[in-house]
Design a protein around this motif. Structure first.
Motif, PDB file in Angstrom:
ATOM      1  N   THR A   7      19.683  46.239  39.708  1.00 12.32           N
ATOM      2  CA  THR A   7      19.761  45.190  40.706  1.00 12.32           C
ATOM      3  C   THR A   7      20.406  43.984  40.067  1.00 12.32           C
ATOM      4  N   VAL A   8      21.460  43.493  40.692  1.00 10.64           N
ATOM      5  CA  VAL A   8      22.148  42.314  40.187  1.00 10.64           C
ATOM      6  C   VAL A   8      21.919  41.197  41.183  1.00 10.64           C
ATOM      7  N   ASN A   9      21.373  40.097  40.719  1.00 11.88           N
ATOM      8  CA  ASN A   9      21.156  38.944  41.574  1.00 11.88           C
ATOM      9  C   ASN A   9      22.314  37.978  41.369  1.00 11.88           C
ATOM     10  N   TYR A  10      23.279  38.034  42.285  1.00  9.19           N
ATOM     11  CA  TYR A  10      24.459  37.192  42.180  1.00  9.19           C
ATOM     12  C   TYR A  10      24.101  35.757  42.558  1.00  9.19           C
ATOM     13  N   ALA A  11      24.747  34.818  41.894  1.00  7.87           N
ATOM     14  CA  ALA A  11      24.515  33.419  42.215  1.00  7.87           C
ATOM     15  C   ALA A  11      25.249  33.029  43.497  1.00  7.87           C
ATOM     16  N   GLY A  12      26.369  33.676  43.755  1.00  6.00           N
ATOM     17  CA  GLY A  12      27.157  33.352  44.935  1.00  6.00           C
ATOM     18  C   GLY A  12      26.938  34.354  46.043  1.00  6.00           C
ATOM     19  N   ASP A  13      27.980  34.583  46.806  1.00  5.03           N
ATOM     20  CA  ASP A  13      27.940  35.529  47.920  1.00  5.03           C
ATOM     21  C   ASP A  13      28.013  36.950  47.363  1.00  5.03           C
ATOM     22  N   PRO A  14      26.979  37.764  47.582  1.00  2.15           N
ATOM     23  CA  PRO A  14      26.986  39.120  47.023  1.00  2.15           C
ATOM     24  C   PRO A  14      28.186  39.953  47.462  1.00  2.15           C
ATOM     25  N   ALA A  15      28.661  39.762  48.684  1.00  2.00           N
ATOM     26  CA  ALA A  15      29.823  40.518  49.149  1.00  2.00           C
ATOM     27  C   ALA A  15      31.062  40.167  48.333  1.00  2.00           C
ATOM     28  N   VAL A  16      31.217  38.893  48.025  1.00  4.51           N
ATOM     29  CA  VAL A  16      32.348  38.443  47.208  1.00  4.51           C
ATOM     30  C   VAL A  16      32.183  38.953  45.781  1.00  4.51           C
ATOM     31  N   GLU A  17      31.004  38.754  45.209  1.00  2.00           N
ATOM     32  CA  GLU A  17      30.764  39.138  43.820  1.00  2.00           C
ATOM     33  C   GLU A  17      30.965  40.634  43.604  1.00  2.00           C
ATOM     34  N   ASP A  18      30.487  41.454  44.532  1.00  2.00           N
ATOM     35  CA  ASP A  18      30.634  42.896  44.391  1.00  2.00           C
ATOM     36  C   ASP A  18      32.104  43.295  44.405  1.00  2.00           C
TER      37      ASP A  18
END
Length: 120
Positions: A24-35
């Motif tokens: 599980t990766v907790n992105y600081a920004g928008d998960p859709a963008v980060e992925d």
């Protein structure tokens, strides 16, 4: 040449819980963008490597490696495109959801719009 089933070239991400341990990766920004950035542009490790290489050169008052700077600049352009695409997609999804709500529950639709307008 004989190829067994599923033995050909594969150019896709395979993400399944049974294939590898769960992560599980907790992105600081928008998960859709980060992925998409990690999948399409560069891993976090690569991005950090480029920044580290540039920072070390600057700290040593050496020239910034042109190839590394070029990679970082290309990544920045690619990321800007992804952010734009995800933003447009989010607006479309929001409009679709509002249209469905309006068709199926006009009273809730009206309440939602009133609440959003009064919150500003």
């Amino acid at each position: 040449m004989f190829r067994a089933p599923l033995s050909g070239d594969v150019a896709q991400r395979i993400i399944t819980s049974w294939f590898s341990p769960s992560l599980t990766v907790n992105y600081a920004g928008d998960p859709a963008v980060e992925d998409r950035v990690v999948a399409e542009v560069a891993s976090f490790g690569k991005q950090l490597g480029w920044l580290t290489e540039i920072a070390i050169a600057l700290a040593r008052t050496q020239p910034v490696p042109a190839e590394t700077l070029g990679r970082l600049e290309k990544a920045a352009r690619d990321i800007a495109v992804i952010k734009e695409q995800v933003g447009v997609s989010a607006v479309g999804a929001a409009n679709d959801a509002l249209d469905r709500l309006e068709r199926h529950d006009r009273a809730q639709y009206d309440n939602l719009l009133r609440e959003r307008r009064s919150a500003k």
